[in-house]
Motif scaffolding. Sequence first.
Motif, short mmCIF file in Angstrom:
data_model
loop_
_atom_site.label_atom_id
_atom_site.label_comp_id
_atom_site.label_asym_id
_atom_site.label_seq_id
_atom_site.Cartn_x
_atom_site.Cartn_y
_atom_site.Cartn_z
N ARG A 164 0.59 -1.15 0.12
CA ARG A 164 -0.18 -0.10 0.02
C ARG A 164 0.76 1.28 0.11
N ALA B 221 6.45 6.22 3.89
CA ALA B 221 6.01 4.97 4.69
C ALA B 221 6.15 5.35 5.96
N VAL B 222 6.16 6.55 6.31
CA VAL B 222 6.10 6.99 7.84
C VAL B 222 4.98 7.69 8.34
N THR B 223 4.52 7.43 9.52
CA THR B 223 3.06 8.20 9.93
C THR B 223 3.67 8.52 11.51
N ASN B 224 3.39 9.81 11.67
CA ASN B 224 3.65 9.99 13.23
C ASN B 224 4.82 9.51 13.90
N ASN C 2 6.21 6.84 13.09
CA ASN C 2 6.71 5.41 13.00
C ASN C 2 6.69 4.78 11.58
N TRP C 3 7.19 3.67 11.37
CA TRP C 3 6.96 3.06 9.90
C TRP C 3 5.35 2.72 9.86
N ASN C 4 4.97 2.92 8.68
CA ASN C 4 3.57 2.64 8.44
C ASN C 4 3.57 1.79 7.39
N LEU C 5 3.57 0.39 7.67
CA LEU C 5 3.37 -0.78 6.62
C LEU C 5 2.52 -1.60 7.15
N GLN D 241 9.97 -5.85 7.29
CA GLN D 241 9.60 -5.47 8.77
C GLN D 241 10.65 -5.68 9.67
N VAL E 219 13.75 5.94 11.94
CA VAL E 219 12.87 6.36 11.49
C VAL E 219 13.21 7.60 10.82
#
Length: 308
Positions: free
Chosen positions: A48, A58-61, A63-66, A85, A93
């Motif tokens: 995604r 690929a980072v949100t807030n 943190n990695w967002n996978l 992962q 990050v």
Amino acid sequence: MLRLKQDLQLFLRCNVGDGNTASFWFDYWTDLGPLILMFGSSGPRSLRIPLNATVSGAVTNGNWNLPPARLERERESSQEAVTLQIVLSTLQVPSAASGGDVYLWRNHSGGFGPSFSSRVTWERIRNPSPPVSWNSVVWFKEEIPRCSFITWTAYLGRLPTRDRLISWGLSVPSGCVLCSAADESISHLFFQCSFAAATWSRFCGRFMASPPATLAAIADHCLSLQGPHAPRAKAVMKLLNQVIVYSLWRERNVRIFRGVTLTQEAFFRGVDRAMRDRLLSLSHSRSSAQVAAPSLLELYFWFLSPFS
């Protein structure tokens, strides 16, 4: 583009800072290499993450967002996702505090550094061949580039002389256009031909006792030349070799394609003029230590036969 990225991975790495420049899929920013090679065309859909996303995408807030690896086990890329992962858990990050992304190039020691060297890259790309004995006879400081190229091609045996054209199946006359006495080949055109031999004989002075018989013989003579002025005399001899080879090839082509013929004397004057012009252009670059020594032009006069 994918092929280009595959080639670049041998020479280019990316240290991720804020992740705003590095490509998530195509840059070599993890030990897994470009992720597009690992996940294939289905990677952007399964993770995604768009194909054109940067690493920061690929980072949100912070943190990695996978997608969780456990969900990926039901899909084609499950094992690759688990591996990714694990690798990402060991990486910092991306954040603005880390500065920008930095690209590193392969250096001479085999590691990576921030500067690009075309020489180092070329040495790693090419498949080197053993040095040839005539290398320094073709490429040297005093050379004339157009003459060097023709001489280099002659040493490689790749000039399109008539014997080669016939071997390729072309219907062309086989005779030498300079003398009409034998079939044209590299050895005949530059040495055995009476026109060529007469030209070489005009330069049988102090440094050359007799006309050379082959290109290899010229190279050997240049490399073995001895005497107090040998280094500079070698430069003159190498230049003379190139100018004669180039001039003979040019005369051959002019006769074939333009129907224009120079006499033996006019041809010699052309070679002589080319030598004098080049050596005169080099006379202004002499160092103070060379002022007392004969100039290149003076050494050239020693090549001329006393009977010229």
